[in-house]
Enzyme design. Sequence first.
Site, PDB file in Angstrom:
ATOM      1  CG  ASP A 124      -2.057   0.989   1.171  1.00 31.44           C
ATOM      2  OD1 ASP A 124      -3.085   0.743   0.525  1.00 31.44           O
ATOM      3  OD2 ASP A 124      -1.879   2.061   1.781  1.00 31.44           O
ATOM      4  CG  ASP A 251      -5.773  -5.123  -3.518  1.00 33.53           C
ATOM      5  OD1 ASP A 251      -6.875  -4.531  -3.506  1.00 33.53           O
ATOM      6  OD2 ASP A 251      -4.691  -4.539  -3.356  1.00 33.53           O
ATOM      7  CG  HIS A 281      -5.315  -3.471   0.070  1.00 30.90           C
ATOM      8  ND1 HIS A 281      -4.582  -3.208  -1.056  1.00 30.90           N
ATOM      9  CD2 HIS A 281      -5.004  -2.479   0.952  1.00 30.90           C
ATOM     10  CE1 HIS A 281      -3.858  -2.102  -0.885  1.00 30.90           C
ATOM     11  NE2 HIS A 281      -4.095  -1.655   0.331  1.00 30.90           N
TER      12      HIS A 281
END
Length: 302
Positions: A124, A251, A281
């Site tokens: 991320d 994801d 995710h």
Amino acid sequence: MHFLRTPDARFHHLPDYPFAPHYVDIDGLCLHYVDENSADDLPDPRPETVLMLHGEPTWSYLYRKMIPVVAAAGYRVVAPDLIGFGKSDKPTEPGAYSYQQHVDWLTAFVEKLDLQNVTLVCQDWGGLLGLRVAAENGDRFARITASNTGLPTGDQAPNPAFTAWQTFARETPTLPVGTIVSGGCVNPLPPEVVAAYDAPFPDERYKAAARMFPSLVPTRPDDPAAPANRAAWDVLKTWQKPFLTAFSDGDPITAGGDRLLQKLIPGAQGQPHVTLTGAGHFVQEEKGDEWAERIIQFIRQK
């Protein structure tokens, strides 16, 4: 700069987070980090250091399953809480945050700890920041492994779902951090884990960084962060050091990003890339043990 510091009591008795706290001053702000097998505890003066970077809207708690596994293999593990998250100080004004400011804070952290021989582990926003810092400080980094992340330049139109997420994060009266993290997993998280992700944020005043992060992602070619990210890509396109992808299969936002990294980064050629199945995710929650073992193998493949 006005900031808030989450009371320590909010972090008492968190499940599976036994790590001693460490703090460093960055531009007058207190940044917290986990440091297992610190340099003082290892015989090698330049130990292999694994730097684990979290993203939005999590904190070092995200890596709680991975830290002990990698540390037990004999490596130093450093996992900071980005400014605005976790146990780190939280400026309250949205204008205190920019992409460049986050890069500067993280770079200062790496320099203050004088991290060397680093294996970057990023997911991320850990990748959006970590890839920039690695590209700009390549002599400190030995290798990189990335999951569900990238380095956007704003040259491609954003996914409509991501645009909606930007708006929601900025405008919703209450940002349900723990619920968001749980929703980013294939299987819902237990209530006590959801509560651990909510712990850094006693109320909405503490959430300026979490609200701002989505809007800081470059989505236009003229975004303020776009030139520096393009410059970082110029470096990554010549990056010969080992680069491993470990994306999940669940994801939809970052799907295909691993193939792009593999294609554009020379150091990704011939690496044992893996797709971690059955994870969303936040791959650290559902496949953290497996990713940790892959990291150990990655470091040991000289």
